[in-house]
Design an enzyme around this catalytic site. Sequence first.
Site, PDB file in Angstrom:
ATOM      1  N   PRO A   2       0.604  -1.340  -0.097  1.00 20.60           N
ATOM      2  CA  PRO A   2      -0.228  -0.021   0.033  1.00 20.60           C
ATOM      3  C   PRO A   2       0.694   1.243   0.063  1.00 20.60           C
ATOM      4  O   PRO A   2       1.886   1.341   0.599  1.00 20.60           O
ATOM      5  CB  PRO A   2      -0.910  -0.088   1.335  1.00 20.60           C
ATOM      6  CG  PRO A   2      -0.739  -1.538   1.714  1.00 20.60           C
ATOM      7  CD  PRO A   2       0.714  -2.080   1.316  1.00 20.60           C
ATOM      8  N   GLU A   3       0.492   2.208  -0.881  1.00 18.90           N
ATOM      9  CA  GLU A   3       1.333   3.551  -0.897  1.00 18.90           C
ATOM     10  C   GLU A   3       0.231   4.371  -0.274  1.00 18.90           C
ATOM     11  O   GLU A   3      -0.749   4.296   0.496  1.00 18.90           O
ATOM     12  CB  GLU A   3       1.578   3.804  -2.206  1.00 18.90           C
ATOM     13  CG  GLU A   3       2.459   2.748  -2.886  1.00 18.90           C
ATOM     14  CD  GLU A   3       2.847   2.917  -4.296  1.00 18.90           C
ATOM     15  OE1 GLU A   3       3.103   3.930  -4.655  1.00 18.90           O
ATOM     16  OE2 GLU A   3       3.008   1.923  -5.057  1.00 18.90           O
TER      17      GLU A   3
END
Length: 290
Positions: A2-3
């Site tokens: 996840p960013e």
Amino acid sequence: MPELPEVETIRRGLQKAIVGRSIAGVEVRVPKLFHGEKNSIIGKKVLNVDRRAKQIIVNLEGPDDLLVHLKMTGQLIYRELRIKNCELRIGKQTAGGHPSKDWFDELPNATTHIIFDFSDGSKLFFNDLRKFGWIKIVNSEELKVNSDLGPEPFSEEFTAKKLAEIIASKPKWNIKKILTDQSLISGIGNIYADESLFYAKILPTRVGSMIKYDEVLRLHTSIIKALNIGLKYGGSSENTYVQIDGSRGKAQEHFQVYSREGQKCFGCDNIVKKIRLNGRGTHFCEGCQK
Ligand SMILES: [Zn+2]
């Protein structure tokens, strides 16, 4: 992994769901994923949910906060307790047990490692298929001091001038490496670096010293654009990422180059390419990016 858009989507969901609720219990099923004395947070109310880079900070009453890193496959899923038709339900989950196709109906499941119980009966499940993620109890003051992270892209600090300084500080690094180094800029990873560079029409392999100022201006706008698209569609669920209600994000349906190798570019007649760069799969279009 996840960013920024994915972690920020989760933060916003948690902000709505758990602020004002008190922690009544913490069940730790896999001890190595939970750091700290869990009893010290029992009875504490959630005041706020923050984000720093790819980490979530759950601000609690008292001196301690919770720091959450989802790493590759971590999930935070929230279920409200509802009493319906004399049947005890935790969100969509039925205590009576009606099997469903949606595996999130079964919580906790085999990947659930930590469960937070709130005083109103609602629950927050920390799932992690690969067990690289973690939750730490941290002192609020220590958290403020210990920051070796670069500016947040949506902060006032992150101007085009700042980006130019960051790029100039690493003249020999390729631009993708610069964008994804968390000590230079916070929250951009493999996906949004590739997308930003496509929008900016810059090849990911070009080194810092070769990037002209007009390209820096374009890249600055493009980073914000790529991250905003991620946020707008609730993050990207290529792997195990889900929003806090267990639903998948849709940002992957709007990618220009990321994971589109072998397909026709949306901007020209070229085929999107994929190479290894800095050890990561890197996607770009040779027709659009120079
Ligand atoms: Zn193209």
